[in-house]
Write a protein that holds these residues in place. Structure first.
Motif, short mmCIF file in Angstrom:
data_model
loop_
_atom_site.label_atom_id
_atom_site.label_comp_id
_atom_site.label_asym_id
_atom_site.label_seq_id
_atom_site.Cartn_x
_atom_site.Cartn_y
_atom_site.Cartn_z
N GLU A 1 79.31 14.56 -51.36
CA GLU A 1 79.93 15.16 -50.55
C GLU A 1 79.60 14.90 -48.98
O GLU A 1 78.46 14.55 -48.86
N TYR B 1 79.13 25.33 -46.85
CA TYR B 1 77.80 25.86 -47.34
C TYR B 1 77.05 26.56 -46.29
O TYR B 1 77.01 26.22 -45.12
N ARG C 1 78.71 30.09 -50.41
CA ARG C 1 78.17 28.86 -51.36
C ARG C 1 76.94 28.21 -50.90
O ARG C 1 76.43 28.46 -49.72
N ARG D 1 76.62 22.48 -56.74
CA ARG D 1 77.32 23.48 -56.37
C ARG D 1 76.99 24.87 -56.77
O ARG D 1 76.89 24.88 -58.10
N PHE E 1 74.14 25.05 -51.93
CA PHE E 1 73.81 23.70 -52.74
C PHE E 1 72.55 23.59 -52.80
O PHE E 1 71.54 24.02 -52.32
N GLU F 1 83.67 28.95 -58.91
CA GLU F 1 83.12 29.40 -57.96
C GLU F 1 82.90 30.97 -57.82
O GLU F 1 83.38 31.54 -56.97
#
Length: 290
Positions: free
Chosen positions: A267, A84, A62, A278, A64, A240
């Motif tokens: 977040e 992340y 992940r 995201r 950002f 995702e």
């Protein structure tokens, strides 16, 4: 979407080093497994002009993006507590919309030292048919020269931040009417010139765009001469993944895809609140000088 946008407020190189190769132009002929989190070499091969590059680093996980790079303390808090592992940063371009007081060579080294994988993003000239106001807008007459100038500048900006040759820089191209053939051809001319100039400095090229427009325009002519090495596409499906619902077939396979799947999400981790977009990431990231 990346945060400079006027639509919201915050808003092949074939190389062989140590047995690894990366293709320019979006066509994959060979693959090797890539690690996740810690970064590893991706192996692809293709028929483009050889350029000496350092071994690529990829990150799978992940990521950002947010308009202004967070402070080092905020990044440390999120590295410990958040899911992340990658973060996009706006390294330059006349259309970059947010101040970057944190984004220095020392910051890059420090956040990389605590484990972050950085994704350099450059906001270059925007399409002539795009609505809104941009400090730099391409035309059919200026697309090639602007692309060459901006591509070279992207390499200089990355190097000044300690992002070594072999790193990717992702060109941010806003959405536009792809039915407008003149506009589309102008964007492709600029993109090719930008890629060629950045490759000449030893950097890999990436491209951020909307799956329904700016990314689709590039995908339609890839693989091809001076096309992006990696694609970061925006499709807001809350999925995702870089494979589920991927709209471009097998193009940019082999650890060369990023997917921005949700935007403007507030977040909080480690007591630090950020508003971020995201991304699912499986693509090259910056190679940072030690």
């Amino acid at each position: 979407m990346p945060k400079h946008r006027t639509t919201k407020k915050h808003r092949t190189i074939a190389m062989a080093l140590g047995g690894a190769a990366l293709l320019v132009g979006g066509a994959l002929t060979a693959e090797a497994a890539s690690g996740s989190g810690s970064g590893s070499a991706a192996t692809t091969a293709g028929p483009a002009r050889p350029v000496s590059l350092s071994k690529p680093v990829t990150y799978t996980g992940r990521a950002f993006d947010t308009c202004t790079a967070p402070t080092l303390a905020q990044m440390k808090a999120w590295k410990t507590a958040s899911p992340y592992g990658g973060a996009a940063v706006y390294i330059g371009g006349k259309n970059r919309g947010c101040a970057q007081p944190q984004l220095t060579r020392d910051w890059v080294k420090a956040v990389s030292g605590v484990g972050w994988k950085l994704i350099p993003l450059y906001v270059g000239a925007q399409p002539p048919c795009k609505s809104g106001s941009n400090p730099e807008r391409m035309t059919a007459a200026t697309a090639a020269s602007l692309g060459a100038t901006d591509g070279a500048d992207a390499g200089v900006k990355a190097g000044a931040l300690g992002m070594r040759p072999g790193s990717p820089v992702y060109l941010d191209m806003e959405g536009f009417d792809t039915a407008n053939t003149s506009c589309k051809d102008t964007v492709l001319t600029y993109t090719r010139a930008w890629n060629k100039a950045l490759h000449a400095k030893g950097y890999r090229t990436g491209y951020y765009g909307f799956a329904s427009s700016s990314a689709a325009a590039v995908a339609a002519v890839s693989p091809g001469t001076d096309m992006p090495d990696a694609l970061w596409y925006a499709a807001y499906d809350d999925t995702e993944s870089t494979t589920t619902n991927y709209p471009f077939g097998t193009k940019w396979s082999g650890h060369r895809r990023g997917h921005q799947y949700a935007i403007n999400k507030k977040e909080t981790y480690g007591g630090v609140t950020l508003t971020v977009d995201r991304n699912a990431w499986d693509a090259p990231v910056a190679v940072v000088a030690k």
